[in-house]
Design a protein around this motif. Structure first.
Motif: not given
Length: 158
Positions: A71-72, A115-116, A120-126
């Protein structure tokens, strides 16, 4: 460039021994029943091969790393090696893939499967790097997914 899985730069690495596959687009149907407009949206049917591909990604990821979800800020590197068509005899090495499926649809299928599991969520992929290749003559199609944790300051300001 393909880095070996032992490279210390990567926090998670997995190899999926499957021909990479694209996520099919959602379909929508609009119709009028008794004067009332009705819209239905549906995804891939249950028998679509994408479900087997996602399960293969999921199994490989779990086998490679059973650690807790991240989660980072993350960097994800995907190398997709597609099956070589029988019509291509030369050169014997890998070739860049410039035909279908589109990169965004292949990436979506892989990230959705993870995902999961790894995050936790692919929003953490920068950061995301994707390369697509046609396999060498005696190479089996496969997929390599690597994940690196990013420094939060690096993720925000780069």
């Amino acid at each position: 460039m393909i880095l070996p899985p032992t490279d210390q730069r990567w926090d998670m690495v997995c190899r999926v021994n499957s021909d990479p596959m694209a996520q099919p687009r959602a379909r929508a149907v609009a119709r009028v029943i008794n004067g009332v407009p009705i819209a239905n949206v549906y995804g891939a049917p249950k028998r679509h091969p994408i479900h087997g591909f996602k399960q293969a990604v999921l199994r490989s990821a779990r086998a490679a790393h059973g650690s807790p979800m991240l989660c980072e800020p993350l960097r994800v590197d995907i190398v997709a090696i597609f099956k070589r068509p029988k019509s291509i005899k030369r050169p014997a090495g890998r070739l860049m893939k410039t035909t279908k499926p589109d990169a965004d649809n292949v990436i979506k299928a892989i990230l959705d499967a993870l995902n999961g599991v790894w995050w936790q969520d692919d929003k953490f992929i920068c950061q995301l790097n994707y390369s697509a290749w046609i396999s060498a003559l005696n190479e089996e199609p496969h997929l390599i997914v690597r994940v690196e944790r990013l420094d939060k300051q690096q993720a925000i300001f780069e």
